[in-house]
Write a protein that holds these residues in place. Structure first.
Motif, short mmCIF file in Angstrom:
data_model
loop_
_atom_site.label_atom_id
_atom_site.label_comp_id
_atom_site.label_asym_id
_atom_site.label_seq_id
_atom_site.Cartn_x
_atom_site.Cartn_y
_atom_site.Cartn_z
N LEU A 197 -1.27 -9.54 1.74
CA LEU A 197 -0.63 -9.15 0.48
C LEU A 197 0.44 -10.18 0.09
O LEU A 197 0.62 -10.49 -1.08
N GLU B 127 5.13 -7.45 5.69
CA GLU B 127 5.60 -6.57 4.61
C GLU B 127 6.84 -5.83 5.11
O GLU B 127 6.80 -5.18 6.17
N GLY C 219 -2.33 -2.36 -1.00
CA GLY C 219 -2.85 -3.57 -0.37
C GLY C 219 -4.37 -3.61 -0.35
O GLY C 219 -4.98 -4.64 -0.65
#
Length: 135
Positions: free
Chosen positions: A32, A82, A19
């Motif tokens: 991201l 994420e 990232g």
């Protein structure tokens, strides 16, 4: 000897490093997860090279492969968080320079042992909370 817990901590570190490298290469990238939007709007290719990583945008996520072949595959929740499952963790282990192939039970136990660093975002899917990794 690398344990399942070490592997999970390594995955979190590798995801963070990927990232950081991607955000350094694309300074306008907020999260991201924003890579998905860039690929869908054709501002970037669905696969290619960014910084020191090869990447491939897929469905709800992205796979990053470092120059040494280590694979970090991640999906993104609807809010951009994420997330990863045990399959992605296992693939990461198998891609390491010294591959590590662990059972689902070993991986599940490792992830459970890393609370509060990791939380189960939805059944079978985990996210990093931002807490410090235990030593």
């Amino acid at each position: 000897m690398t344990t399942a817990r070490d592997l999970a901590i390594g995955y979190v570190g590798a995801l963070h490093a990927a990232g950081e490298a991607i955000r350094t290469a694309i300074p306008s990238l907020g999260r991201l997860a924003d890579l998905l939007g860039l690929a869908r709007s054709r501002q970037i290719s669905r696969d290619g090279e960014i910084g020191s990583y090869f990447y491939r945008v897929h469905g709800a996520g992205c796979r990053f492969v470092s120059r040494n072949g280590t694979e970090i595959d991640v999906d993104f929740a609807s809010d951009g968080t994420e997330i990863f499952d045990l399959w992605r963790l296992r693939r990461y282990g198998r891609s390491l320079p010294d591959p590590l192939d662990l059972t689902e039970h070993e991986l599940r136990s490792a992830v459970e042992s890393l609370k509060p660093l990791l939380t189960e975002a939805r059944p079978g899917w985990f996210s990093v909370t931002g807490a410090q990794a235990p030593a």
